[in-house]
Design an enzyme around this catalytic site. Structure first.
Site, PDB file in Angstrom:
ATOM      1  N   LYS A 225       0.841  -1.198   0.000  1.00 44.66           N
ATOM      2  CA  LYS A 225       0.000   0.000   0.000  1.00 44.66           C
ATOM      3  C   LYS A 225       0.877   1.248   0.000  1.00 44.66           C
ATOM      4  O   LYS A 225       1.724   1.417   0.867  1.00 44.66           O
ATOM      5  CB  LYS A 225      -0.906  -0.011   1.230  1.00 44.66           C
ATOM      6  CG  LYS A 225      -1.720   1.265   1.432  1.00 44.66           C
ATOM      7  CD  LYS A 225      -2.469   1.245   2.769  1.00 44.66           C
ATOM      8  CE  LYS A 225      -3.083   2.599   3.085  1.00 44.66           C
ATOM      9  NZ  LYS A 225      -3.730   2.646   4.408  1.00 44.66           N
TER      10      LYS A 225
ATOM     11  N   ARG B 144      -7.721  -0.215   1.195  1.00 49.59           N
ATOM     12  CA  ARG B 144      -8.302  -1.403   0.561  1.00 49.59           C
ATOM     13  C   ARG B 144      -8.765  -1.118  -0.872  1.00 49.59           C
ATOM     14  O   ARG B 144      -8.819  -2.026  -1.700  1.00 49.59           O
ATOM     15  CB  ARG B 144      -9.451  -1.928   1.423  1.00 49.59           C
ATOM     16  CG  ARG B 144     -10.646  -1.007   1.534  1.00 49.59           C
ATOM     17  CD  ARG B 144     -11.498  -1.276   2.758  1.00 49.59           C
ATOM     18  NE  ARG B 144     -10.834  -0.839   3.981  1.00 49.59           N
ATOM     19  CZ  ARG B 144     -11.356  -1.001   5.199  1.00 49.59           C
ATOM     20  NH1 ARG B 144     -12.529  -1.581   5.352  1.00 49.59           N
ATOM     21  NH2 ARG B 144     -10.681  -0.594   6.264  1.00 49.59           N
TER      22      ARG B 144
ATOM     23  N   LYS C 245      -9.733  13.145   8.577  1.00 52.25           N
ATOM     24  CA  LYS C 245      -9.220  12.707   9.862  1.00 52.25           C
ATOM     25  C   LYS C 245      -9.140  13.881  10.841  1.00 52.25           C
ATOM     26  O   LYS C 245      -9.046  15.037  10.415  1.00 52.25           O
ATOM     27  CB  LYS C 245      -7.808  12.124   9.704  1.00 52.25           C
ATOM     28  CG  LYS C 245      -7.708  10.816   8.959  1.00 52.25           C
ATOM     29  CD  LYS C 245      -6.260  10.398   8.833  1.00 52.25           C
ATOM     30  CE  LYS C 245      -6.117   9.062   8.103  1.00 52.25           C
ATOM     31  NZ  LYS C 245      -6.610   7.936   8.905  1.00 52.25           N
TER      32      LYS C 245
ATOM     33  N   ASP D 205     -11.988   7.407   4.205  1.00 49.62           N
ATOM     34  CA  ASP D 205     -10.768   7.135   4.976  1.00 49.62           C
ATOM     35  C   ASP D 205     -10.445   5.642   5.010  1.00 49.62           C
ATOM     36  O   ASP D 205      -9.429   5.248   5.557  1.00 49.62           O
ATOM     37  CB  ASP D 205     -10.912   7.688   6.408  1.00 49.62           C
ATOM     38  CG  ASP D 205      -9.583   7.746   7.133  1.00 49.62           C
ATOM     39  OD1 ASP D 205      -8.535   7.794   6.456  1.00 49.62           O
ATOM     40  OD2 ASP D 205      -9.586   7.742   8.385  1.00 49.62           O
TER      41      ASP D 205
ATOM     42  N   ASP E 234       1.696   6.313   5.807  1.00 48.31           N
ATOM     43  CA  ASP E 234       0.688   5.407   5.250  1.00 48.31           C
ATOM     44  C   ASP E 234       1.177   4.712   3.984  1.00 48.31           C
ATOM     45  O   ASP E 234       0.423   3.971   3.361  1.00 48.31           O
ATOM     46  CB  ASP E 234      -0.616   6.166   4.989  1.00 48.31           C
ATOM     47  CG  ASP E 234      -1.840   5.282   5.145  1.00 48.31           C
ATOM     48  OD1 ASP E 234      -1.736   4.221   5.780  1.00 48.31           O
ATOM     49  OD2 ASP E 234      -2.907   5.655   4.630  1.00 48.31           O
TER      50      ASP E 234
ATOM     51  N   GLU F 109      -9.419   3.929   2.508  1.00 48.43           N
ATOM     52  CA  GLU F 109      -8.954   4.023   1.123  1.00 48.43           C
ATOM     53  C   GLU F 109      -7.912   2.985   0.760  1.00 48.43           C
ATOM     54  O   GLU F 109      -7.755   2.650  -0.421  1.00 48.43           O
ATOM     55  CB  GLU F 109      -8.392   5.427   0.855  1.00 48.43           C
ATOM     56  CG  GLU F 109      -6.946   5.662   1.245  1.00 48.43           C
ATOM     57  CD  GLU F 109      -6.655   5.486   2.740  1.00 48.43           C
ATOM     58  OE1 GLU F 109      -5.528   5.073   3.076  1.00 48.43           O
ATOM     59  OE2 GLU F 109      -7.547   5.752   3.563  1.00 48.43           O
TER      60      GLU F 109
ATOM     61  N   ASP G 226      -2.272  10.568   3.847  1.00 46.05           N
ATOM     62  CA  ASP G 226      -3.676  10.217   4.023  1.00 46.05           C
ATOM     63  C   ASP G 226      -4.381  11.223   4.924  1.00 46.05           C
ATOM     64  O   ASP G 226      -4.242  11.181   6.145  1.00 46.05           O
ATOM     65  CB  ASP G 226      -3.803   8.811   4.613  1.00 46.05           C
ATOM     66  CG  ASP G 226      -5.250   8.380   4.763  1.00 46.05           C
ATOM     67  OD1 ASP G 226      -6.117   8.976   4.102  1.00 46.05           O
ATOM     68  OD2 ASP G 226      -5.506   7.437   5.537  1.00 46.05           O
TER      69      ASP G 226
END
Length: 498
Positions: free
Chosen positions: A268, A354, A280, A350, A291, A352, A273
Site C-alpha cells: 500500500k 483497501r 481525519k 478514509d 501510510d 482508502e 492520508d
C-alpha cells in the site's frame, strides 16, 4: 558498516573494542573468561565488586585492560542464562551497539555468537547481529540540508568471533544476509520518514526505477491513462482529490527458473492520508506520511532480495497515490467499479487503502503467482487489537499463514493470525453495490481483510496489517523498517537459504 569474521585468541585481537557477555549470575562467557585470564582476573574482580551484575541490557566499558590488545572491553549483560533466548540475544547486541556508538572506537569485535540460543544457532545469531547493528546505527538525513559529513568517530567496521567447529562459509553468508536485510530496513525507514511533500507517488516511482537500475530489477510505472484503460476505477477513485498523479509500480526480480511461479508482494502506497472527504482529526495527522510503509517495505525487501541474489522469482506491485479532499474527490455514497468488475459503495473515504489494494490484487492474477502477500498500514483497529508489538496476519491458505508466522518468529518481527471467516462478510453488504468499503466498528481489521479476500480468490493470499508496527510515535518517532525482516526471512526460507 563493514562486517567480517575474526579468528585468533581474543586477548590478541587488536581492535577499538571487544564485546563479551556476562550472565546475571556474574558468570562470564567463554571469551570473557579468556580475557579475564589474560588480565589476571581483572574482569572477575570488577564483576565481583558489583559494577556489572549481568542484568539484561546492562553494559560496562573497560579501558586498557592489562594483557588485552583491544583498546576497550565492553561487558554486556545477558540476563539469566536459563532464560536466554532470541529476544535476550537481540537485546544484548542492541545494547552493545548503543554503547559502542558513544565511544571513539572506529572498529569493534563482537564475541556474542558463542552465547547464541540453541534454537537460533550461531549462523542465525550472526544474521541477527548484522541486522541489529545496522538497525541501531541508522541515522535519518533530512533532505534539502546537504549531506551530513561522515562521523569520524562512528563505528565503521564490525567483526565477529566464531565458536569452534563453526562453518566459516556459512557464517560469512549469514553476515551478508543480515547486512542486506539491515540495508533494506534502512531504505524502508528513510522512505517512511521523508515528508510527504518530498515522498510523493512520483518520488516513490523514481526510487523504484533507481533500485531497478542498480540491481537489475525490471521496473514499469503505469500512469493514469494506463490505469483507466485497465479499469482500475477503485484505485483511481482514491486519487481523484489529489494534484499528485497516481502511479502503479511493477517490479520483477528474476532469480529463479523461467518456469517458476513468482511470489507477489503488494504494498500500500498512500503517500499522505488526510482521510479525504471523511477527514481525519488534525491531531497526529502528520504521521499519515507513514501510510506508504507497505510500499516502502516492498522496496526495502527488493533491495535485500537483490543483494542476497536469492534464486526466486518475485514480483512487487505498488499502487501509490495521495488521499486528499477537493472538488474532484470521491464522496461518501459514491459507487466505483474495480478492475475485477465488482462495484463498491464508498461509505468512508478514509478506508482508502483497501480501495487501491483490491485493484492491485486483481492485477496480480496475470502472474499466475505461487502466492501473494499484501502489506499495508490498513486499520487503526489493528492497533487496538494488537498494539505496537505484532502485525496482524490474515490468509486464505493455512500453509502460507504458517510460513509467514514462522518467518516472523525467526526474524523476531512477529505477526499474529486473525480469522477471516465468511461470517464477517455480511458486514460488507450494500444496498447499492456489490459491497461497501467498510463493515462498521466491530472487527474492523478483519472486515478490511474480508474485503480484500474478495479480490484474492484465484491464488494463495495473505495480508499483513502493519498499522501498529511500521513506525513509532513520541520521542522515538520514526519508521521501524518492519516487516522487512519477516518478508526477507520468508523469502530466504522459500529459497532454502536459512
Amino acid at each position: 558498516m563493514e562486517f567480517s569474521i575474526k579468528s585468533g585468541s581474543p586477548e590478541k585481537l587488536r581492535t577499538g573494542a571487544i564485546v563479551v557477555g556476562v550472565f546475571e549470575s556474574r558468570k562470564l562467557s567463554a571469551t570473557a573468561a579468556a580475557l579475564d585470564a589474560a588480565s589476571k582476573g581483572r574482569i572477575a574482580d570488577i564483576v565481583g565488586s558489583g559494577d556489572m551484575e549481568g542484568k539484561a541490557g546492562g553494559t560496562l566499558l573497560l579501558h586498557k585492560l592489562p594483557g588485552v590488545a583491544a583498546d576497550r572491553v565492553l561487558l554486556v549483560g545477558l540476563g539469566r542464562e536459563k532464560d536466554f533466548g532470541l529476544k535476550e540475544f537481540r537485546d544484548a547486541v542492541a545494547a552493545s551497539m548503543r554503547a559502542l556508538k558513544d565511544t571513539g572506537a572506529a572498529d569493534a569485535v563482537v564475541a556474542l555468537a558463542e552465547t547464541a540460543p540453541r534454537k537460533l544457532g550461531v549462523i542465525g545469531a550472526l544474521r541477527q547481529a548484522a541486522l541489529i547493528a545496522l538497525d541501531v546505527s541508522y541515522r535519518y538525513e533530512a533532505p534539502g540540508q546537504g549531506r551530513k559529513a561522515p562521523d569520524k568517530t562512528g563505528l565503521g567496521a564490525l567483526a565477529f568471533t566464531l565458536p569452534k567447529k563453526t562453518d566459516a562459509g556459512k557464517a560469512e553468508s549469514a553476515l551478508a544476509q543480515g547486512a542486506a536485510i539491515g540495508r533494506g530496513m534502512s531504505l524502508t525507514k528513510t522512505l517512511g520518514n521523508l515528508p510527504a511533500n518530498v515522498c510523493t507517488p512520483t518520488y516513490l516511482a523514481e526510487q523504484a526505477v533507481a533500485l531497478g537500475h542498480s540491481h537489475g530489477i525490471a521496473v514499469t510505472v503505469l500512469d493514469r491513462p494506463e490505469l483507466e484503460e485497465l479499469g482500475m476505477g477503485s484505485f483511481l477513485s482514491v486519487s481523484d482529490g489529489s494534484r499528485q498523479p497516481p502511479k502503479f509500480i511493477t517490479m520483477e526480480y528474476r532469480g529463479g527458473k523461467k518456469s517458476d511461479a513468482p511470489i507477489v508482494l503488494v504494498g500500500k502506497g498512500i503517500t499522505f492520508d488526510t482521510g479525504g472527504i471523511s477527514l481525519k482529526p488534525g491531531e497526529g495527522m502528520d504521521e499519515m506520511k507513514y501510510d506508504m510503509c507497505g510500499a516502502a517495505s516492498v522496496l526495502g525487501t527488493f533491495q535485500a532480495l537483490a543483494e542476497m541474489k536469492l534464486p526466486l522469482n518475485v514480483v512487487g506491485l505498488i499502487p501509490t497515490t495521495e488521499n486528499m479532499p477537493g472538488g474532484k474527490a470521491t464522496r461518501p455514497g459514491d459507487v466505483v467499479k474495480s478492475m475485477s468488475g465488482q462495484t463498491i459503495e464508498i461509505l468512508n473515504t478514509d478506508a482508502e487503502g483497501r480501495l487501491i489494494l483490491c485493484d492491485a490484487l486483481t492485477y496480480a492474477e496475470r502472474y499466475d503467482p505461487a502466492c501473494v502477500v499484501d502489506i499495508a498500514t490498513l486499520t487503526g483497529a489493528c492497533i487496538i487489537a494488537l498494539g505496537h508489538v505484532t502485525s496482524g496476519l490474515m490468509a486464505n491458505d493455512d500453509a502460507l499463514a504458517d510460513e509467514l508466522l514462522a518467518a516472523g518468529q525467526n526474524a523476531w518481527d512477529r505477526a499474529w493470525r486473525m480469522p477471516i471467516w465468511d461470517d464477517y462478510q455480511d458486514q460488507l453488504k450494500s444496498n447499492f453495490a456489490d459491497m461497501g468499503n467498510i463493515g462498521g466498528r466491530p472487527a474492523g481489521s478483519i472486515t478490511a481483510a474480508c474485503f480484500l479476500a474478495r479480490f484474492a480468490k484465484k491464488y494463495k493470499w495473505a495480508h499483513l496489517d502493519i498499522a501498529g508496527t511500521a513506525w513509532k510515535s513520541g520521542k522515538d518517532k520514526g519508521g521501524t523498517g518492519r516487516p522487512v525482516p519477516l518478508l526477507t526471512h520468508f523469502l530466504l526460507d522459500r529459497a532454502g537459504k536459512l
